[in-house]
Motif scaffolding. Structure first.
Motif, PDB file in Angstrom:
ATOM      1  N   GLN A 188       0.934  -1.255   0.024  1.00 22.09           N
ATOM      2  CA  GLN A 188      -0.121  -0.115  -0.125  1.00 22.09           C
ATOM      3  C   GLN A 188       0.804   1.299   0.088  1.00 22.09           C
ATOM      4  O   GLN A 188       0.227   2.388  -0.128  1.00 22.09           O
ATOM      5  CB  GLN A 188      -0.958   0.058   1.234  1.00 22.09           C
ATOM      6  N   SER A 189       2.050   1.184  -0.042  1.00 28.44           N
ATOM      7  CA  SER A 189       3.237   2.463   0.072  1.00 28.44           C
ATOM      8  C   SER A 189       3.225   2.903  -1.240  1.00 28.44           C
ATOM      9  O   SER A 189       2.967   2.398  -2.452  1.00 28.44           O
ATOM     10  CB  SER A 189       4.486   1.791   0.404  1.00 28.44           C
ATOM     11  N   GLU A 190       3.583   4.225  -1.256  1.00 32.02           N
ATOM     12  CA  GLU A 190       3.791   4.833  -2.360  1.00 32.02           C
ATOM     13  C   GLU A 190       4.578   4.193  -3.349  1.00 32.02           C
ATOM     14  O   GLU A 190       4.844   4.316  -4.602  1.00 32.02           O
ATOM     15  CB  GLU A 190       4.207   6.460  -2.019  1.00 32.02           C
ATOM     16  N   GLU A 191       5.849   3.778  -2.865  1.00 32.17           N
ATOM     17  CA  GLU A 191       6.667   3.008  -3.400  1.00 32.17           C
ATOM     18  C   GLU A 191       6.246   1.877  -4.289  1.00 32.17           C
ATOM     19  O   GLU A 191       6.545   1.675  -5.488  1.00 32.17           O
ATOM     20  CB  GLU A 191       7.852   2.667  -2.478  1.00 32.17           C
ATOM     21  N   ALA A 192       5.528   1.273  -3.580  1.00 28.78           N
ATOM     22  CA  ALA A 192       5.034  -0.052  -4.512  1.00 28.78           C
ATOM     23  C   ALA A 192       3.883   0.261  -5.430  1.00 28.78           C
ATOM     24  O   ALA A 192       3.804   0.053  -6.483  1.00 28.78           O
ATOM     25  CB  ALA A 192       4.179  -1.002  -3.432  1.00 28.78           C
ATOM     26  N   LEU A 193       2.793   1.387  -5.076  1.00 24.37           N
ATOM     27  CA  LEU A 193       2.056   1.878  -6.043  1.00 24.37           C
ATOM     28  C   LEU A 193       2.509   2.724  -7.266  1.00 24.37           C
ATOM     29  O   LEU A 193       1.961   2.467  -8.178  1.00 24.37           O
ATOM     30  CB  LEU A 193       1.129   2.926  -5.305  1.00 24.37           C
TER      31      LEU A 193
END
Length: 267
Positions: A249-254
């Motif tokens: 759910q992190s910005e990095e993963a998104l």
């Protein structure tokens, strides 16, 4: 004098540590967490494979001692495997149907489930196809049509819904070859075994051997293709599983998901 020098050394060391800490926070770089260990058996819809491989590498920069093991297949097949007790820690489906079925049985922790992503349903042909297909309704012109099996494959369920709402399901189903997952459908169109097929936009974007003819009309689906993720109740590595779901759910993963054509699901 010696005590004074030692005090100055300690003061300088403390100041340097503070500077480094501030730098790490400002740049978003954090030290690896080596306290978290174990394997996370992650059951993912086939359409997620490429994105999740990249996300795994990013996750392991922070959690190097957590091994992410992927089992990629149709969401229906993965649902059945979890119901049969095959060891799993995280489940990410290509539709809410399979996730809801597992939460209702208590096999996935309901409170852990997040509707994370959206995908688009698209009509494709081979890149060198000369067929005159301009929109979704034109799929009826194809002689052999590849779609996912609506009984077990989410992209097949979406395909049937779209085609039914367009009033052409009966015509298409009579010409249809049913794939066991979206990867198989894509492969049939790539190889020319099928004249046209229906897949996710993210799958079509992985190859230059197919071209997108059209997106499914917005009013042909009751709701978008949503990808939920959650922790399996019987997980033997719940701490690591929860951290991985949190990381997804992190910005990095998104950003990784978006680079593969997925969209963050609107809340």
């Amino acid at each position: 004098m010696k005590d004074g020098k030692n005090m100055r050394k300690k003061l300088i060391a403390a100041m340097m540590a503070g500077v480094l800490s501030a730098g790490m926070l400002s740049t978003g770089v954090f030290a690896a967490d080596t306290d978290l260990k174990g394997e996370v058996n992650t059951f993912i819809a086939a359409s997620l494979s490429n994105a999740m491989e990249e996300i795994q590498k990013d996750f392991n920069e922070t959690y190097p001692d957590v091994e992410i093991l992927y089992n990629a297949d149709s969401s229906g097949t993965l649902q059945t495997q979890i119901e049969e007790g095959i060891e799993a820690d995280v489940f990410m489906s290509a539709a809410t149907k399979q996730m809801n079925a597992l939460t209702e049985q208590g096999l996935v922790e309901k409170d852990s489930v997040v509707d994370l992503l959206q995908n688009q349903i698209v009509l494709i042909t081979a890149a060198d196809s000369t067929q005159d297909l301009q929109n979704f309704e034109d799929i009826t012109k194809a002689n052999v049509i590849a779609i996912g099996d609506p009984e077990s494959v989410p992209v097949g369920q979406y395909s049937k819904e779209v085609l039914t709402n367009l009033g052409i399901w009966d015509t298409v189903s009579a010409k249809a070859s049913l794939g066991t997952n979206v990867t198989e459908v894509l492969k049939w169109v790539e190889e020319g075994s099928a004249d046209a097929g229906i897949v996710y936009a993210t799958d079509a974007a992985t190859t230059d051997k197919v071209k997108v003819v059209a997106e499914a009309p917005k009013d042909s689906l009751a709701e978008p293709a949503i990808y939920p993720v959650g922790v399996v109740s019987a997980s033997k590595h719940k701490d690591a599983a929860e951290k991985f779901v949190e990381f997804l759910q992190s910005e990095e993963a998104l950003k990784v998901f978006e680079s593969y054509g997925f969209q963050k699901n609107a809340e």
